[in-house]
Design a protein around this motif. Sequence first.
Motif, short mmCIF file in Angstrom:
data_model
loop_
_atom_site.label_atom_id
_atom_site.label_comp_id
_atom_site.label_asym_id
_atom_site.label_seq_id
_atom_site.Cartn_x
_atom_site.Cartn_y
_atom_site.Cartn_z
N GLU A 129 44.06 33.15 42.24
CA GLU A 129 44.92 34.10 42.94
C GLU A 129 46.35 34.08 42.41
O GLU A 129 47.25 34.68 43.00
CB GLU A 129 44.89 33.81 44.45
CG GLU A 129 43.48 33.99 45.01
CD GLU A 129 43.39 33.88 46.51
OE1 GLU A 129 44.44 33.80 47.17
OE2 GLU A 129 42.26 33.86 47.02
N ARG A 246 39.63 38.61 45.50
CA ARG A 246 40.39 38.04 44.37
C ARG A 246 40.62 39.07 43.28
O ARG A 246 41.66 39.05 42.61
CB ARG A 246 39.67 36.80 43.83
CG ARG A 246 39.72 35.70 44.87
CD ARG A 246 39.43 34.33 44.35
NE ARG A 246 39.48 33.41 45.48
CZ ARG A 246 38.70 32.36 45.65
NH1 ARG A 246 37.81 32.05 44.75
NH2 ARG A 246 38.82 31.60 46.72
N ILE A 249 43.56 41.16 44.41
CA ILE A 249 44.81 40.42 44.20
C ILE A 249 45.17 40.44 42.71
O ILE A 249 46.31 40.73 42.33
CB ILE A 249 44.68 38.96 44.70
CG1 ILE A 249 44.51 38.96 46.23
CG2 ILE A 249 45.88 38.10 44.29
CD1 ILE A 249 44.16 37.60 46.81
N GLN A 253 48.44 42.01 40.88
CA GLN A 253 49.38 41.16 40.15
C GLN A 253 49.55 41.64 38.71
O GLN A 253 50.65 41.63 38.16
CB GLN A 253 48.90 39.70 40.16
CG GLN A 253 49.04 39.05 41.54
CD GLN A 253 48.54 37.61 41.55
OE1 GLN A 253 47.90 37.14 40.61
NE2 GLN A 253 48.83 36.90 42.63
#
Length: 597
Positions: A129, A246, A249, A253
Amino acid sequence: MDFYRAHVLICGGTGCTSSKSDQIEEKMKQKIEEAGLDKEVMVVRTGCFGLCEAGPIVVVYPEGAFYSHVGLEDVDEIVQEHLLKGRIVKHLLYKGAKEEDIIKSVNEVNFYKKQTRIALKNCGVINPEDINEYIAVDGYMALGKVLTEMTPTEIIDVIKESGLRGRGGGGFPTGLKWNFCAQAQGDQKYVICNADEGDPGAFMDRSILEGDPHCVIEAMAIAGYAIGADQGFIYVRAEYPIAVQRLEIAINQAREKGLLGKNIFSSDFNFDIEIRLGAGAFVCGEETALIASIEGERGMSRNKPPYPANKGLWGKPTLINNVETYANITKIINKGPKWFRSIGTEKSPGTKVFALGGKINNTGLVEIPMGTTLREVIFDIGGGIPNGKKFKAVQTGGPSGGCITADYLDTPIDYDSLTALGSMMGSGGMIVMDEDNCMVDIARFFLDFTVEESCGKCTPCRIGTKRMLEILEKITSGKGELKDIEKLEKLAANIKTSALCGLGQTAPNPVLSTLHYFRDEYEAHVIDKKCPAGNCKALLAYNIQEDICKGCTLCAKNCPVGAISGEAKKPHSIDQDKCIKCGACMEKCPFNAIKLG
Ligand SMILES: Cc1cc2nc3c(=O)[nH]c(=O)nc-3n(C[C@H](O)[C@H](O)[C@H](O)COP(=O)(O)O)c2cc1C
Ligand code: SF4
Ligand code: SF4
Ligand code: SF4
Ligand code: FES
């Protein structure tokens, strides 16, 4: 940047999370803080370590102490003893299935010794993560390299030279597929990641997405640049919530850092990724059905050609690869095709991840160089068969594959050797069977699965597999006739050649391979009305052992159909014609006088 003297890695894969590793993490952080160690010790939640059967797993570095079966009650001891006083908590260390009582660090565990981790390189190592952890292990280097130093053709040449073959089952050369897509004409092209993973017992792709989602995102962007696509889709089943979370995320990102989106690495290359959730139908893993599903249609296969490379998503050229295939790409770009070819065999370079399950001591995820033998996987890495039982067969390739017997244990694992044995690599399910498994019943189990999962579009698959299943049910219930075996073979041959897609075309494989290697078992069911493995209930009889029976009458009192007779304090007996094989008598007998045989 903060420096820590110790790292506590806690497995956050689905297996360990389901046995409370999330609560272990919380408690670990709390106890570390209470001990005043939070500035010295960092807790990292990772992806799967592979040895799921020994979970929850906690690894403490720098020693690499490999703690298994960790419970909430063990957390305080790890903090007080290991982290505070520097004393390894020996009784919590993993004890290999073979070498009891030997203290192990992660590098000494037998399970890992014969493995080579390429696709799983970062699983169980980094926090999935946190994009910075991925970047710290060379993440996004390959994307940077291709965008600044390589042309699309050069990338495709590198992938071709590496010899990488698709890990989703078919083993098609990846570089060739990328080349087809690059050459296909279209104003818009797409890249798809196939994360449907419908094979029973398989969880390789899920573990990669849970443990290292960025490696798939990065590879998809590289593929987009190589073929000229600016949009990617990850098709993942909704039953994989940790993987989906995940991925979300990681995509966010990557966007924040400018690694997805417009003008990546200040180039004129744009690429973004969206997630699409599948409802868990096996056929939706087939590429044309998957594409239909993303388009919002019912997930049904269609005839090929045209192949997705030319006419895929919304009729546009589309590259579709498996999760594990993508997980190899960044490493090939970073380390070069020669390095990749130095691992594995000539025709199947690299490694393959398998989900090892069934009658095996170390169930879990293993990644082995191609060419490793089945024996090495089952006995050295898998720790052999539990309870002193004998190995009987190993099933590879899931519902599309077949069973391999003890005679072939020294076969090197690669695409072609497994196909030559009547099985296949498939996506990587590997189910081990011992002497108690009935091979007719195994074939019935897989066919039951395909019948359930057939999309129903074509007759051979929709009706043919159902008829095959009925025959297998007839045989396992003791009503089979010799001509049924012939019928099975004929039907299998017809379905293989006439079904529309890979699901139907491979559905007969488990039946054909068990018929090939274990025909005597089929015949024992049909001719002798016996199940040699003692597995098919309808062919077994409950019998009272006269010399053990004390005549306590408990069994007779509990038999729902009055099949048991006998005088008190004298041996009882069972009327086989009346017995409905419910097993109640065996359960109640305090002297174990009733046997099934
Ligand atoms: C019934 C059926 C199910 C499939 N399921 C999957 C799957 O779950 N994941 C996958 O990657 N490929 C699956 N495939 C293979 C895909 O159709 C396709 O070949 C693959 O995604 C291509 O990727 P690769 O070249 O990287 O292996 C399936 C094929 C069939 C016939
Ligand atoms: S073979 Fe089976 S799954 Fe494939 S199209 Fe025909 S009915 Fe559907
Ligand atoms: S198996 Fe069930 S039906 Fe048969 S004898 Fe035992 S209790 Fe009775
Ligand atoms: S319960 Fe066991 S010991 Fe008692 S009568 Fe039945 S078989 Fe015999
Ligand atoms: S889920 Fe923890 S080791 Fe696999």
